[in-house]
Design a protein around this motif. Structure first.
Motif: not given
Length: 207
Positions: A156, A177-178, A180-182, A184-185, A188
């Motif tokens: 990204y 991706y990993p 960015l996913k972390g 976002v988590a 949240k």
């Protein structure tokens, strides 16, 4: 806006602003203008006289007017810091029971005062706020190569443009991706903390 409108004003602000729901649009605008003057010039004999006059005309105690001005100064400063819109402010005010003409008048006055408020804060603190201008993002995906066999590798790209002192700066951020996913988590999880008793206690003590 950077901050959710629902988090812009807390219980202390609600306590200090509730009575403004009874004011007309002109009176609400005058209160924000006075708050902007105090933010700009500080507490002066003239502003104290205006505060006393406003309290007398509104049938309120001087302390009540002073507290309301403090909350309105906070609102004006946050409007400048986050480049909030009238709609952001109206939403925030509705969350503490202010709506209709008073809320619209307060929102409009805060937006009109934000440039001067930004300058006042910069002069007082030496902190210069870069202004957000635009953002673009792109998804890139490598689908083949010597090291890839039937595996897509997404990445990204985010490009943010800010302006400071008339000069524009482009910030380019990349992430797989990993990662960015972390992120976002984590965001949240931070938002979930707002629902906890500890968060509300800190807000009450610092608001």
């Amino acid at each position: 806006a950077a901050m959710q409108a629902s988090n812009l004003l807390n219980e202390t602000h609600k306590k200090h602003l509730w009575w403004m729901s009874k004011l007309g649009a002109d009176e609400s605008t005058a209160m924000v203008s006075l708050a902007a003057d105090v933010l700009h010039q500080g507490s002066t004999p003239d502003s104290d006289r205006q505060m006393g006059s406003a309290a007398k005309n509104l049938g309120m105690e001087v302390e009540d007017v002073s507290n309301a001005l403090s909350a309105l100064s906070h609102l004006t400063t946050e409007t400048a810091r986050q480049s909030l819109t009238e709609q952001d402010l109206i939403q925030a005010l509705s969350g503490i029971g202010l709506s209709g003409d008073p809320a619209v008048a307060i929102a409009q006055a805060c937006v009109q005062s934000k440039d001067q408020a930004r300058q006042d804060v910069q002069e007082a603190t030496g902190v210069v706020f870069a202004q957000y201008m635009s953002a673009d993002w792109r998804l890139e995906c490598a689908v083949g190569g010597r090291s890839l066999r039937n595996v897509a590798d997404p990445g990204y790209l985010l490009q943010i443009v800010t302006e400071e002192g008339g000069e524009r700066t482009t910030h380019t951020l990349t992430s797989d991706y990993p990662a960015l996913k972390g992120a976002v988590a984590s965001l949240k999880a931070a938002l979930q903390e707002e629902k906890g008793g500890h968060y509300r206690k800190v807000v009450r003590l610092t608001g």
